[in-house]
Design an enzyme around this catalytic site. Sequence first.
Site, PDB file in Angstrom:
ATOM      1  N   GLU A 191       0.716  -1.156   0.084  1.00  0.00           N
ATOM      2  CA  GLU A 191      -0.046   0.174   0.088  1.00  0.00           C
ATOM      3  C   GLU A 191       0.860   1.114   0.090  1.00  0.00           C
ATOM      4  O   GLU A 191       1.998   1.131   0.357  1.00  0.00           O
ATOM      5  CB  GLU A 191      -0.814   0.005   1.272  1.00  0.00           C
ATOM      6  CG  GLU A 191      -0.285  -0.511   2.266  1.00  0.00           C
ATOM      7  CD  GLU A 191       0.951   0.486   3.327  1.00  0.00           C
ATOM      8  OE1 GLU A 191       0.662   1.354   2.928  1.00  0.00           O
ATOM      9  OE2 GLU A 191       1.805  -0.305   3.399  1.00  0.00           O
ATOM     10  N   GLU A 208       4.854  -0.135   1.064  1.00  0.00           N
ATOM     11  CA  GLU A 208       4.867  -0.515  -0.257  1.00  0.00           C
ATOM     12  C   GLU A 208       4.878  -2.094  -0.592  1.00  0.00           C
ATOM     13  O   GLU A 208       5.142  -2.376  -1.727  1.00  0.00           O
ATOM     14  CB  GLU A 208       6.184   0.283  -0.794  1.00  0.00           C
ATOM     15  CG  GLU A 208       6.056   1.812  -0.827  1.00  0.00           C
ATOM     16  CD  GLU A 208       7.362   2.150  -1.517  1.00  0.00           C
ATOM     17  OE1 GLU A 208       8.006   1.557  -2.427  1.00  0.00           O
ATOM     18  OE2 GLU A 208       7.754   3.283  -1.080  1.00  0.00           O
TER      19      GLU A 208
END
Length: 352
Positions: free
Chosen positions: A173, A316
């Site tokens: 994310e 991430e």
Amino acid sequence: MTLEQTLKQIAPLDSEAMARAKYRWDSLSKPLHGLGDLEDLLIRIAGIRGTARMNLRRKCVVVMCSDNGVVEEGISQTGQEVTAIITESLSAGTSTVCHMARAAGADVIPVDIGVSREVKGDRILRRKIAYGTKNLYKEPAMTREQAVRAIEVGIETAYWCKQQGYDIVATGEMGIGNTTTTAAVVAALLHAPAELVTGRGSGLTTAGLEKKIRVVTEALEKWQPDQHDPVDILSKVGGFDLCGLTGMFLGGAACGLPMLIDGVISGAAALCAVRMCETVREYLIPSHHTAEPAGVLIEQALDVHPLIDAHMALGEGTGAVCLFGPLDMAASLYYNGNTFDDSNIEAYVPLV
């Protein structure tokens, strides 16, 4: 596929495939269960894929990118403009996870599910629900309809990955302020005080942390999300990225595609998915312990035991990508290793 249809598609793991995978491990000329958790993970992946001849060659990390209106409360070290910048760098192949993914032989797939402006990049999947959520401190983050649609984006993305030929997917994310939304969601799911689940995120002073805790506490008091309704929780105090990741775990379970949990945000989404469908618990593959305080509580609630403990807190999908290497090494032995018969060695037998 709709959320309702997806929930009906989720079935228990394929026990026959898992038994065959365990038999293969036990036939290799090594001590029984010598690779420990790595053997168990490949057995679980066999159950997810429905075959003991599962393939892990094509790998990707899907990064759900979205902004959070609560950033205007000053609960993050950086402004929400960073979300768009990193989303574009994910497409350009220059963000942190891109370098790590290349080393692991994995593709990076950024999904714009709610970035606050239009983003440029040929590799971005454009699934924007809105230009960021509302400020959860002042009003519910999104409508229930938006939450369901964002979950369905995650479901559709999981199926898309399967159709593209990916064998295993790491979840990630990007969204400034999403440790605040995650803290609120976990507090609601576990009925835990905000101070127990709220951390410093990407870096806050003690005063900043205290403000973040207050924002989470007061938002939960104002909107009273239903502890037993993850969609209600996500809509009132969550984020589009959390919704999308929740859908990824549901979709992966429905279509038989392994999904790796990353850190606390991915873990919170996995917990939402399990609360929607208990069977999803069987499908969960954790990667690393997270430095955020909610992480341990999530691991306990999900009964998962991540392999990696490296004090990571980047996001991430970087932690999940780190698991690709050990899985590849274990899979190489699984497929290519000599059996006891090949080596003319008497097979080990269980002693207990």
